[in-house]
Design a protein around this motif. Structure first.
Motif, PDB file in Angstrom:
ATOM      1  N   LYS A 117      94.730  94.770  21.022  1.00  0.00           N
ATOM      2  CA  LYS A 117      93.745  93.948  20.334  1.00  0.00           C
ATOM      3  C   LYS A 117      93.067  93.040  21.362  1.00  0.00           C
ATOM      4  O   LYS A 117      93.710  92.558  22.306  1.00  0.00           O
ATOM      5  CB  LYS A 117      94.408  93.098  19.250  1.00  0.00           C
ATOM      6  CG  LYS A 117      94.994  93.900  18.101  1.00  0.00           C
ATOM      7  CD  LYS A 117      95.653  92.987  17.078  1.00  0.00           C
ATOM      8  CE  LYS A 117      96.248  93.783  15.924  1.00  0.00           C
ATOM      9  NZ  LYS A 117      96.949  92.905  14.948  1.00  0.00           N
ATOM     10  N   THR A 118      91.784  92.820  21.180  1.00  0.00           N
ATOM     11  CA  THR A 118      91.028  92.061  22.158  1.00  0.00           C
ATOM     12  C   THR A 118      90.315  90.875  21.509  1.00  0.00           C
ATOM     13  O   THR A 118      90.208  90.791  20.279  1.00  0.00           O
ATOM     14  CB  THR A 118      89.980  92.953  22.861  1.00  0.00           C
ATOM     15  OG1 THR A 118      89.058  93.447  21.873  1.00  0.00           O
ATOM     16  CG2 THR A 118      90.648  94.132  23.551  1.00  0.00           C
ATOM     17  N   ILE A 119      89.840  89.972  22.359  1.00  0.00           N
ATOM     18  CA  ILE A 119      88.999  88.861  21.933  1.00  0.00           C
ATOM     19  C   ILE A 119      87.693  88.937  22.722  1.00  0.00           C
ATOM     20  O   ILE A 119      87.465  89.916  23.440  1.00  0.00           O
ATOM     21  CB  ILE A 119      89.701  87.506  22.153  1.00  0.00           C
ATOM     22  CG1 ILE A 119      90.053  87.330  23.639  1.00  0.00           C
ATOM     23  CG2 ILE A 119      90.937  87.394  21.283  1.00  0.00           C
ATOM     24  CD1 ILE A 119      90.597  85.957  23.973  1.00  0.00           C
ATOM     25  N   ASP A 120      86.885  87.917  22.611  1.00  0.00           N
ATOM     26  CA  ASP A 120      85.598  87.889  23.313  1.00  0.00           C
ATOM     27  C   ASP A 120      85.820  87.526  24.786  1.00  0.00           C
ATOM     28  O   ASP A 120      85.414  86.472  25.268  1.00  0.00           O
ATOM     29  CB  ASP A 120      84.656  86.883  22.646  1.00  0.00           C
ATOM     30  CG  ASP A 120      83.252  86.915  23.234  1.00  0.00           C
ATOM     31  OD1 ASP A 120      82.926  87.908  23.923  1.00  0.00           O
ATOM     32  OD2 ASP A 120      82.497  85.946  23.020  1.00  0.00           O
ATOM     33  N   LEU A 121      86.514  88.422  25.475  1.00  0.00           N
ATOM     34  CA  LEU A 121      86.809  88.263  26.896  1.00  0.00           C
ATOM     35  C   LEU A 121      87.131  89.647  27.450  1.00  0.00           C
ATOM     36  O   LEU A 121      88.224  90.166  27.218  1.00  0.00           O
ATOM     37  CB  LEU A 121      87.992  87.312  27.105  1.00  0.00           C
ATOM     38  CG  LEU A 121      88.465  87.117  28.548  1.00  0.00           C
ATOM     39  CD1 LEU A 121      87.355  86.519  29.415  1.00  0.00           C
ATOM     40  CD2 LEU A 121      89.716  86.250  28.573  1.00  0.00           C
ATOM     41  N   PRO A 122      86.202  90.279  28.148  1.00  0.00           N
ATOM     42  CA  PRO A 122      86.432  91.642  28.626  1.00  0.00           C
ATOM     43  C   PRO A 122      87.553  91.706  29.664  1.00  0.00           C
ATOM     44  O   PRO A 122      87.765  90.759  30.437  1.00  0.00           O
ATOM     45  CB  PRO A 122      85.087  92.028  29.270  1.00  0.00           C
ATOM     46  CG  PRO A 122      84.093  91.056  28.726  1.00  0.00           C
ATOM     47  CD  PRO A 122      84.844  89.796  28.467  1.00  0.00           C
ATOM     48  N   ALA A 123      88.266  92.822  29.694  1.00  0.00           N
ATOM     49  CA  ALA A 123      89.243  93.062  30.753  1.00  0.00           C
ATOM     50  C   ALA A 123      88.523  93.071  32.088  1.00  0.00           C
ATOM     51  O   ALA A 123      87.371  93.492  32.202  1.00  0.00           O
ATOM     52  CB  ALA A 123      89.949  94.390  30.521  1.00  0.00           C
ATOM     53  N   VAL A 175      99.976  80.238  25.709  1.00  0.00           N
ATOM     54  CA  VAL A 175      99.160  79.722  24.613  1.00  0.00           C
ATOM     55  C   VAL A 175      99.476  80.505  23.347  1.00  0.00           C
ATOM     56  O   VAL A 175      99.316  81.736  23.307  1.00  0.00           O
ATOM     57  CB  VAL A 175      97.656  79.848  24.944  1.00  0.00           C
ATOM     58  CG1 VAL A 175      96.820  79.175  23.854  1.00  0.00           C
ATOM     59  CG2 VAL A 175      97.344  79.242  26.306  1.00  0.00           C
ATOM     60  N   VAL A 176      99.912  79.790  22.301  1.00  0.00           N
ATOM     61  CA  VAL A 176     100.323  80.455  21.064  1.00  0.00           C
ATOM     62  C   VAL A 176      99.754  79.707  19.862  1.00  0.00           C
ATOM     63  O   VAL A 176      99.557  78.485  19.914  1.00  0.00           O
ATOM     64  CB  VAL A 176     101.863  80.534  20.949  1.00  0.00           C
ATOM     65  CG1 VAL A 176     102.437  81.386  22.071  1.00  0.00           C
ATOM     66  CG2 VAL A 176     102.490  79.148  20.969  1.00  0.00           C
ATOM     67  N   VAL A 211      93.097  81.258  21.277  1.00  0.00           N
ATOM     68  CA  VAL A 211      92.048  81.504  22.267  1.00  0.00           C
ATOM     69  C   VAL A 211      90.975  82.345  21.589  1.00  0.00           C
ATOM     70  O   VAL A 211      91.264  83.429  21.058  1.00  0.00           O
ATOM     71  CB  VAL A 211      92.610  82.218  23.503  1.00  0.00           C
ATOM     72  CG1 VAL A 211      91.488  82.562  24.478  1.00  0.00           C
ATOM     73  CG2 VAL A 211      93.667  81.349  24.189  1.00  0.00           C
ATOM     74  N   THR A 212      89.753  81.874  21.584  1.00  0.00           N
ATOM     75  CA  THR A 212      88.671  82.576  20.892  1.00  0.00           C
ATOM     76  C   THR A 212      87.816  83.424  21.824  1.00  0.00           C
ATOM     77  O   THR A 212      87.112  84.327  21.373  1.00  0.00           O
ATOM     78  CB  THR A 212      87.764  81.563  20.170  1.00  0.00           C
ATOM     79  OG1 THR A 212      87.246  80.631  21.126  1.00  0.00           O
ATOM     80  CG2 THR A 212      88.546  80.805  19.110  1.00  0.00           C
ATOM     81  N   THR A 222      88.052  80.938  32.562  1.00  0.00           N
ATOM     82  CA  THR A 222      87.988  79.801  31.644  1.00  0.00           C
ATOM     83  C   THR A 222      88.176  80.316  30.233  1.00  0.00           C
ATOM     84  O   THR A 222      87.391  81.143  29.753  1.00  0.00           O
ATOM     85  CB  THR A 222      86.636  79.069  31.752  1.00  0.00           C
ATOM     86  OG1 THR A 222      86.462  78.594  33.088  1.00  0.00           O
ATOM     87  CG2 THR A 222      86.583  77.897  30.793  1.00  0.00           C
ATOM     88  N   LEU A 223      89.225  79.850  29.563  1.00  0.00           N
ATOM     89  CA  LEU A 223      89.496  80.245  28.190  1.00  0.00           C
ATOM     90  C   LEU A 223      88.903  79.235  27.227  1.00  0.00           C
ATOM     91  O   LEU A 223      89.016  78.016  27.439  1.00  0.00           O
ATOM     92  CB  LEU A 223      91.004  80.349  27.957  1.00  0.00           C
ATOM     93  CG  LEU A 223      91.749  81.434  28.733  1.00  0.00           C
ATOM     94  CD1 LEU A 223      93.243  81.360  28.431  1.00  0.00           C
ATOM     95  CD2 LEU A 223      91.207  82.814  28.397  1.00  0.00           C
ATOM     96  N   GLU A 224      88.305  79.735  26.161  1.00  0.00           N
ATOM     97  CA  GLU A 224      87.758  78.881  25.119  1.00  0.00           C
ATOM     98  C   GLU A 224      88.771  78.796  23.979  1.00  0.00           C
ATOM     99  O   GLU A 224      89.242  79.826  23.486  1.00  0.00           O
ATOM    100  CB  GLU A 224      86.436  79.460  24.620  1.00  0.00           C
ATOM    101  CG  GLU A 224      85.374  79.563  25.711  1.00  0.00           C
ATOM    102  CD  GLU A 224      84.203  80.432  25.297  1.00  0.00           C
ATOM    103  OE1 GLU A 224      84.216  80.956  24.154  1.00  0.00           O
ATOM    104  OE2 GLU A 224      83.277  80.602  26.114  1.00  0.00           O
ATOM    105  N   LEU A 225      89.091  77.587  23.569  1.00  0.00           N
ATOM    106  CA  LEU A 225      90.118  77.355  22.560  1.00  0.00           C
ATOM    107  C   LEU A 225      89.502  76.979  21.227  1.00  0.00           C
ATOM    108  O   LEU A 225      88.394  76.430  21.173  1.00  0.00           O
ATOM    109  CB  LEU A 225      91.060  76.248  23.038  1.00  0.00           C
ATOM    110  CG  LEU A 225      91.610  76.400  24.464  1.00  0.00           C
ATOM    111  CD1 LEU A 225      92.501  75.218  24.807  1.00  0.00           C
ATOM    112  CD2 LEU A 225      92.360  77.725  24.627  1.00  0.00           C
ATOM    113  N   ASP A 226      90.226  77.276  20.156  1.00  0.00           N
ATOM    114  CA  ASP A 226      89.671  76.972  18.827  1.00  0.00           C
ATOM    115  C   ASP A 226      89.566  75.481  18.577  1.00  0.00           C
ATOM    116  O   ASP A 226      88.889  75.042  17.636  1.00  0.00           O
ATOM    117  CB  ASP A 226      90.487  77.660  17.725  1.00  0.00           C
ATOM    118  CG  ASP A 226      91.936  77.193  17.671  1.00  0.00           C
ATOM    119  OD1 ASP A 226      92.366  76.434  18.572  1.00  0.00           O
ATOM    120  OD2 ASP A 226      92.643  77.590  16.732  1.00  0.00           O
TER     121      ASP A 226
END
Length: 405
Positions: A117-123, A175-176, A211-212, A222-226
């Motif tokens: 499963k992925t988020i808005d962050l490409p590998a 991060v959980v 992490v969104t 840089t991770l974007e957090l909710d």
């Protein structure tokens, strides 16, 4: 048109076990394994456990050494025709130079597993959705620089990778979304104990946070957090679970419902096609229909599927167990672990070694074996299955005295 008696679509642990099952009953029939991974079948659990923590378990021990079958790696199956009993293969390993090759089969096994499963962050170079042997090697290279790695996800993969990295001198931030690690699975005191293992090892834990998305640069991520904030790291590993790879089965007209639907003989809605492993929704003999992502099921179901493809009519009745190990602490489980259920605990060593039963009313739904040794006899797991086979046949007083480990 080339014909194989048995074709396995997917080149993982299921494929290895299925080949073994086939060869138990048919020594001569042609077997073809079609895997899109560039590697031949290998043991996936080692990628997040032993390879990081046991110096004697080296990379050469990861391949399973699958024998007695033709194995094509890097092969993409583009279509299955259950009525015509054919499979179409693309890729450099095809006999027609990669433009597509159609093969006939007698029986076919879908063992396509799942995709992360992925988020808005490409590998990318610094972003790893951890799943494959290649992902392990990539992360090893990153870890060699002793970077700051953010691990996203608090389930099996996330916790195992966080533990593996910190034990290899990597700075880790985990991060959980939960307020306490594994609080949806373990009773509160055990979840708190589990989290302390990580904190004592030096893992920084960011709880109650999702992490969104994020952005990768040449220097880091840089991770974007909710919460609206951000988290900076040199690299990111994401373990957010998987989605079953059912597209081939759906396109072939097979029944799909959170996985490829199979019966107790692991047959799909077409009798010449079977499915097993992470991708299969099967009727567990004790627990009811479900789809399970774990190595124990892969080994047992893969072998059974191989035998079924040859003609064995024994139903698949095995109920698998789960396990994980972090910082030398091992836990196992059979059935459903849901901390919203009532629990009855039976401890041999309070907090360190014991059994937790999960109940819905008077029915036992799951059994947690806390502190079960990796070299233990299977008696504890069999004891858990015995309880689950008669879920309402035990009083709470009896369960409180029934310490399985």
């Amino acid at each position: 048109m080339t014909r194989y008696e048995y074709v396995i679509v997917g080149g993982g642990m299921i494929a290895d076990a299925a080949v073994k099952g086939i060869r138990e009953l048919d020594r001569d029939g042609a077997v073809l394994v079609l895997g899109d991974d560039p590697e031949e079948p290998y043991t996936r659990p080692a990628l997040s456990k032993l390879l990081w923590t046991d110096p004697s378990f080296t990379e050469d021990k990861v391949p399973l050494g699958t024998a007695d079958a033709e194995i094509r790696t890097g092969a993409t199956v583009s279509a299955i025709d259950p009525e015509g009993k054919t499979v179409t293969v693309e890729g450099p390993s095809t006999g027609s130079g990669g433009t597509g090759e159609t093969l006939e089969y007698g029986a076919l096994l879908i063992a396509t597993g799942g995709s992360p499963k992925t988020i808005d962050l490409p590998a990318g170079d610094r972003v790893v959705y951890f799943r494959t042997f290649a992902d392990y090697r990539h992360l090893r290279e990153l870890a060699a620089e002793r970077p700051h790695v953010a691990v996203v996800g608090g389930s099996y993969i996330g916790t195992e990778i966080a533990a593996a990295l910190v034990q290899n001198d990597v700075r880790v931030t985990l991060v959980v979304p939960d307020d306490t690690l594994r609080e949806k699975v373990f009773p509160r005191p055990l979840a708190e104990t589990f989290q302390r293992w990580f904190e004592d090892a030096g893992v920084e834990i960011v709880t109650g946070t999702k992490v969104t998305g994020g952005t990768e640069t040449a220097d880091g991520v840089t991770l974007e957090l909710d919460s609206g904030g951000t988290l900076e790291a040199d690299a990111v590993v994401l373990g957010l679970g998987i989605e079953p790879n059912t597209a081939l089965a759906e396109a072939a007209g097979l029944a799909v419902d959170d996985g490829v639907v199979v019966d107790e003989h692991l047959r799909t809605s077409n009798p010449s096609v079977y499915a097993a492993g992470d991708v299969a929704s099967y009727p567990d003999a004790l627990l009811g229909r479900r789809r399970i992502e774990h190595v124990d099921l892969a080994r047992k179901m893969g072998r059974a599927a191989g035998r079924q493809m040859v003609g064995d009519e024994a139903p698949f009745t095995y109920t698998p167990y789960f396990y994980s190990m972090v910082f030398g602490h091992r836990y196992e489980a059979v059935g459903d672990l849901d901390s919203r259920l009532d629990t009855v605990e039976a401890w041999a060593e309070p907090g360190a070694k014991g059994t937790v039963y999960y109940l819905d009313g008077d029915a036992v739904k799951g059994v947690l074996l806390w502190g079960n040794s990796s070299d233990a006899e299977p008696d504890a797991r069999d004891g858990a299955r015995e309880v689950l086979a008669d879920p309402t046949g035990w009083t709470r007083e009896q369960l409180a005295e029934r310490t399985l480990v």
